[in-house]
Write a protein that holds these residues in place. Structure first.
Motif, PDB file in Angstrom:
ATOM      1  N   GLY A   1       0.756  -1.351  -0.231  1.00 24.17           N
ATOM      2  CA  GLY A   1       0.145  -0.100  -0.033  1.00 24.17           C
ATOM      3  C   GLY A   1       0.796   1.202   0.112  1.00 24.17           C
ATOM      4  O   GLY A   1       1.837   1.424   0.796  1.00 24.17           O
ATOM      5  N   PRO A   2       0.552   2.220  -0.951  1.00 26.65           N
ATOM      6  CA  PRO A   2       1.291   3.368  -0.916  1.00 26.65           C
ATOM      7  C   PRO A   2       1.227   4.271   0.204  1.00 26.65           C
ATOM      8  O   PRO A   2       0.360   4.152   0.953  1.00 26.65           O
ATOM      9  N   ARG A   3       2.140   5.076   0.318  1.00 28.74           N
ATOM     10  CA  ARG A   3       2.141   6.054   1.502  1.00 28.74           C
ATOM     11  C   ARG A   3       1.280   7.246   1.040  1.00 28.74           C
ATOM     12  O   ARG A   3       0.705   8.027   1.991  1.00 28.74           O
ATOM     13  N   SER A   4       1.203   7.582  -0.120  1.00 24.25           N
ATOM     14  CA  SER A   4       0.582   8.632  -0.637  1.00 24.25           C
ATOM     15  C   SER A   4       0.168   8.447  -2.045  1.00 24.25           C
ATOM     16  O   SER A   4       0.612   7.325  -2.784  1.00 24.25           O
ATOM     17  N   ALA A   5      -0.603   9.313  -2.833  1.00 24.98           N
ATOM     18  CA  ALA A   5      -0.819   9.253  -4.181  1.00 24.98           C
ATOM     19  C   ALA A   5       0.512   9.267  -5.048  1.00 24.98           C
ATOM     20  O   ALA A   5       0.587   8.831  -6.252  1.00 24.98           O
ATOM     21  N   GLY A   6       1.641  10.175  -4.399  1.00 25.16           N
ATOM     22  CA  GLY A   6       2.919  10.445  -5.097  1.00 25.16           C
ATOM     23  C   GLY A   6       3.958   9.289  -4.692  1.00 25.16           C
ATOM     24  O   GLY A   6       5.037   9.582  -4.614  1.00 25.16           O
ATOM     25  N   GLU A   7       3.433   8.020  -4.425  1.00 28.55           N
ATOM     26  CA  GLU A   7       4.386   6.886  -3.963  1.00 28.55           C
ATOM     27  C   GLU A   7       5.475   6.771  -4.974  1.00 28.55           C
ATOM     28  O   GLU A   7       5.208   6.604  -6.103  1.00 28.55           O
ATOM     29  N   THR A   8       6.700   6.544  -4.529  1.00 28.86           N
ATOM     30  CA  THR A   8       7.839   6.244  -5.356  1.00 28.86           C
ATOM     31  C   THR A   8       8.327   4.914  -5.376  1.00 28.86           C
ATOM     32  O   THR A   8       8.936   4.327  -6.275  1.00 28.86           O
ATOM     33  N   LEU A   9       7.978   4.216  -4.241  1.00 23.59           N
ATOM     34  CA  LEU A   9       8.348   2.817  -4.222  1.00 23.59           C
ATOM     35  C   LEU A   9       7.412   2.025  -4.740  1.00 23.59           C
ATOM     36  O   LEU A   9       6.155   2.160  -4.746  1.00 23.59           O
ATOM     37  N   PRO A  10       7.980   0.789  -5.264  1.00 24.86           N
ATOM     38  CA  PRO A  10       6.933  -0.122  -5.801  1.00 24.86           C
ATOM     39  C   PRO A  10       5.878  -0.633  -4.575  1.00 24.86           C
ATOM     40  O   PRO A  10       6.389  -0.843  -3.608  1.00 24.86           O
ATOM     41  N   SER A  11       4.646  -0.862  -5.080  1.00 17.98           N
ATOM     42  CA  SER A  11       3.701  -0.977  -4.019  1.00 17.98           C
ATOM     43  C   SER A  11       2.611  -1.928  -4.548  1.00 17.98           C
ATOM     44  O   SER A  11       2.477  -1.936  -5.749  1.00 17.98           O
ATOM     45  N   VAL A  12       1.953  -2.856  -3.598  1.00 14.32           N
ATOM     46  CA  VAL A  12       0.978  -3.721  -4.009  1.00 14.32           C
ATOM     47  C   VAL A  12      -0.370  -3.403  -2.885  1.00 14.32           C
ATOM     48  O   VAL A  12      -0.012  -3.123  -1.832  1.00 14.32           O
ATOM     49  N   ASP A  13      -1.459  -3.165  -3.428  1.00 17.09           N
ATOM     50  CA  ASP A  13      -2.635  -2.879  -2.578  1.00 17.09           C
ATOM     51  C   ASP A  13      -3.848  -3.369  -3.315  1.00 17.09           C
ATOM     52  O   ASP A  13      -3.851  -3.760  -4.265  1.00 17.09           O
ATOM     53  N   SER A  14      -4.854  -3.393  -2.302  1.00 20.26           N
ATOM     54  CA  SER A  14      -6.133  -3.739  -2.914  1.00 20.26           C
ATOM     55  C   SER A  14      -6.824  -2.311  -3.154  1.00 20.26           C
ATOM     56  O   SER A  14      -6.315  -1.419  -2.911  1.00 20.26           O
ATOM     57  N   ASP A  15      -7.944  -2.295  -3.911  1.00 15.80           N
ATOM     58  CA  ASP A  15      -8.816  -1.127  -4.154  1.00 15.80           C
ATOM     59  C   ASP A  15      -9.557  -0.593  -3.042  1.00 15.80           C
ATOM     60  O   ASP A  15     -10.849  -0.874  -2.784  1.00 15.80           O
ATOM     61  N   ASN A  16      -8.837   0.116  -2.263  1.00 11.84           N
ATOM     62  CA  ASN A  16      -9.527   0.480  -0.767  1.00 11.84           C
ATOM     63  C   ASN A  16     -10.670   1.533  -1.339  1.00 11.84           C
ATOM     64  O   ASN A  16     -11.780   1.444  -0.618  1.00 11.84           O
ATOM     65  N   TYR A  17     -10.464   2.372  -2.283  1.00 15.85           N
ATOM     66  CA  TYR A  17     -11.688   3.216  -2.587  1.00 15.85           C
ATOM     67  C   TYR A  17     -12.769   2.420  -3.210  1.00 15.85           C
ATOM     68  O   TYR A  17     -13.991   2.801  -2.665  1.00 15.85           O
ATOM     69  N   GLY A  18     -12.606   1.588  -4.178  1.00 16.84           N
ATOM     70  CA  GLY A  18     -13.660   0.618  -4.640  1.00 16.84           C
ATOM     71  C   GLY A  18     -14.289  -0.152  -3.774  1.00 16.84           C
ATOM     72  O   GLY A  18     -15.576  -0.167  -3.781  1.00 16.84           O
ATOM     73  N   GLY A  19     -13.610  -0.640  -2.769  1.00 14.46           N
ATOM     74  CA  GLY A  19     -14.086  -1.701  -1.810  1.00 14.46           C
ATOM     75  C   GLY A  19     -15.035  -0.789  -0.984  1.00 14.46           C
ATOM     76  O   GLY A  19     -16.083  -1.353  -0.399  1.00 14.46           O
ATOM     77  N   ALA A  20     -14.685   0.348  -0.296  1.00 13.35           N
ATOM     78  CA  ALA A  20     -15.581   1.006   0.372  1.00 13.35           C
ATOM     79  C   ALA A  20     -16.793   1.488  -0.371  1.00 13.35           C
ATOM     80  O   ALA A  20     -17.902   1.428   0.336  1.00 13.35           O
ATOM     81  N   ARG A  21     -16.687   1.654  -1.609  1.00 16.97           N
ATOM     82  CA  ARG A  21     -17.929   2.138  -2.104  1.00 16.97           C
ATOM     83  C   ARG A  21     -18.756   0.892  -2.363  1.00 16.97           C
ATOM     84  O   ARG A  21     -19.950   1.111  -2.194  1.00 16.97           O
ATOM     85  N   GLN A  22     -18.333  -0.315  -2.611  1.00 25.19           N
ATOM     86  CA  GLN A  22     -19.251  -1.428  -2.612  1.00 25.19           C
ATOM     87  C   GLN A  22     -19.919  -1.551  -1.282  1.00 25.19           C
ATOM     88  O   GLN A  22     -21.164  -1.939  -1.288  1.00 25.19           O
ATOM     89  N   ALA A  23     -19.188  -1.399  -0.331  1.00 27.67           N
ATOM     90  CA  ALA A  23     -19.789  -1.617   1.397  1.00 27.67           C
ATOM     91  C   ALA A  23     -20.809  -0.549   1.321  1.00 27.67           C
ATOM     92  O   ALA A  23     -22.120  -0.981   1.746  1.00 27.67           O
ATOM     93  N   VAL A  24     -20.820   0.845   1.059  1.00 27.17           N
ATOM     94  CA  VAL A  24     -21.879   1.618   1.280  1.00 27.17           C
ATOM     95  C   VAL A  24     -23.056   1.522   0.527  1.00 27.17           C
ATOM     96  O   VAL A  24     -24.180   1.760   0.695  1.00 27.17           O
ATOM     97  N   GLU A  25     -22.727   1.400  -0.712  1.00 29.72           N
ATOM     98  CA  GLU A  25     -23.686   1.089  -1.940  1.00 29.72           C
ATOM     99  C   GLU A  25     -24.767  -0.289  -1.383  1.00 29.72           C
ATOM    100  O   GLU A  25     -25.787  -0.209  -1.830  1.00 29.72           O
ATOM    101  N   HIS A  26     -23.859  -1.051  -1.000  1.00 30.95           N
ATOM    102  CA  HIS A  26     -24.636  -2.331  -0.525  1.00 30.95           C
ATOM    103  C   HIS A  26     -25.754  -1.957   0.623  1.00 30.95           C
ATOM    104  O   HIS A  26     -26.866  -2.075   0.549  1.00 30.95           O
ATOM    105  N   LEU A  27     -25.233  -1.038   1.637  1.00 33.54           N
ATOM    106  CA  LEU A  27     -26.151  -0.690   2.748  1.00 33.54           C
ATOM    107  C   LEU A  27     -27.281   0.251   2.148  1.00 33.54           C
ATOM    108  O   LEU A  27     -28.318   0.105   2.745  1.00 33.54           O
ATOM    109  N   LEU A  28     -26.888   1.180   1.395  1.00 37.02           N
ATOM    110  CA  LEU A  28     -27.978   1.857   0.646  1.00 37.02           C
ATOM    111  C   LEU A  28     -28.964   1.082   0.083  1.00 37.02           C
ATOM    112  O   LEU A  28     -30.275   1.449   0.123  1.00 37.02           O
ATOM    113  N   SER A  29     -28.543   0.196  -0.571  1.00 37.85           N
ATOM    114  CA  SER A  29     -29.590  -0.817  -1.316  1.00 37.85           C
ATOM    115  C   SER A  29     -30.278  -1.553  -0.377  1.00 37.85           C
ATOM    116  O   SER A  29     -31.451  -1.993  -0.555  1.00 37.85           O
ATOM    117  N   ARG A  30     -30.054  -1.377   0.880  1.00 37.52           N
ATOM    118  CA  ARG A  30     -30.756  -2.194   1.925  1.00 37.52           C
ATOM    119  C   ARG A  30     -31.583  -1.278   2.558  1.00 37.52           C
ATOM    120  O   ARG A  30     -32.236  -1.478   3.666  1.00 37.52           O
TER     121      ARG A  30
END
Length: 351
Positions: free
Chosen positions: A161-190
């Motif tokens: 996971g990068p330290r910021s949007a301007g990370e210079t080191l190689p990094s591996v992360d999950s789609d934190n932004y997209g995952g949060a959206r999935q969670a909230v959209e699910h709750l809204l659908s309920r």
């Protein structure tokens, strides 16, 4: 067929990337073939060797000169207390992925904790002696000095996971932004409209991205973002319990909670139960990680699955590529890779 004096597309010596493109594989695969790794199929090895011959690729001489100084060891550095490492499934899942990917190589894996100043000083001395060929950094905070130290020492490193949007080191992360959206959209659908968010540590970029996803999902659904429904947490169970109690005190009408980790969600569940709130009847609950905790909670927890073990495997692949390509850091700056893996919402009874 090109001779060994062939020029790459850039007009200079053929590069590792050009060999990878010709063979139809990744840089890491080419590096493994060149370094004699057994973790490559015969067909892939033949394709890479053919591309090497066709392009006239010559492995970096400096890398070969450094081979004699290799330690054949990689450090997995966790800048957290040991207690947190063993309490949170995220770390053990990451370790499983790293260890599985590394098991087919000759490299040794060292697990190093650096959760306080004394441990960090000792780690800095250890790294300065170049006792490892590369470092994996897990759970990096924005103000952590270790990534910069590794850059100064020119030790290959990959972070989870990068330290910021301007990370210079190689990094591996999950789609934190997209995952949060999935969670909230699910709750809204309920039909939930008073959706709270218990954050992770705000000096972790991934936690910031989850807040961004939470806010944007609400806005796009036409639901006003109430900052009073956002409460700071720290990814721990105790932090989740405290955060949920504070939320209930100032927003008793909350009808859903998106927690930044399953461990945090477990803490939130405790506070909800102590307040007499039923899950999901009164308050729906969603976590993040899809760890064993999510499956064993009562009721079972809806959670955003991030492929943690796969992240660990990708980190090893990136790091082995970095180790194989030991050019000065400045010449590799434009080649830094940021890998982001998709997430998936796993629905269970808590929502």
């Amino acid at each position: 067929m090109a001779s060994h004096g062939a020029r790459g597309r850039s007009g200079g010596r053929p590069t590792l990337e050009e060999v990878a493109a010709r063979a139809g594989v990744g840089r890491g695969t080419v590096s493994r073939v060149i370094n004699g790794s057994p973790r490559v199929s015969d067909a892939t090895r033949a394709a890479v060797e053919a591309a090497v011959t066709e392009l006239g690729y010559v492995p970096n001489t400096a890398a070969r000169a450094l081979a004699a100084n290799r330690t054949d060891a990689i450090a997995l550095v966790v800048p957290e207390p040991e207690t947190r490492f063993f309490a949170e499934p995220y770390f053990s899942d990451m370790l499983k992925g790293v260890a599985a990917e590394l098991s087919e190589t000759e490299m040794q894996l060292l697990l190093i904790f650096a959760g306080n100043d004394r441990e960090r000083r000792r780690l800095a001395q250890y790294l300065a002696a170049h006792r490892v060929d590369g470092v994996l950094l897990v759970s990096v905070h924005a103000d952590d000095p270790l990534p910069d130290l590794l850059s100064q020492l020119e030790i290959p490193a990959v972070i989870s996971g990068p330290r910021s949007a301007g990370e210079t080191l190689p990094s591996v992360d999950s789609d934190n932004y997209g995952g949060a959206r999935q969670a909230v959209e699910h709750l809204l659908s309920r039909g939930r409209t008073r959706i709270a968010h218990i954050t992770g540590r705000l000096d972790v970029y991934g936690a910031q991205r989850r807040i961004d996803g939470y806010r944007d999902a609400l806005r796009e659904a036409g639901v006003a973002v109430d900052e009073a429904l956002i409460e700071a947490g720290d990814f721990t169970e105790e932090g989740g319990t405290r955060a949920m109690a504070r939320l209930l005190a100032r927003a008793p009408d909350v009808d859903a909670v998106f927690a930044a980790s399953d461990v945090t969600a477990a803490g939130a569940r405790q506070a909800l139960r102590e307040a007499g709130r039923r899950i999901p009847d009164d308050v729906a609950l969603v976590g993040y990680d899809d760890s064993a905790i999510a499956r064993h909670m009562e009721p079972p927890l809806t959670s955003v699955r991030q492929p943690i073990a796969e992240m660990g495997r990708h980190m090893i692949d990136l790091l082995l590529t970095e180790i194989a390509d030991r050019r000065p850091a400045a010449s590799r700056e434009l080649e830094r890779r940021q890998v982001v893996l998709a997430t998936e919402l796993v629905e269970r009874a808590s929502s």
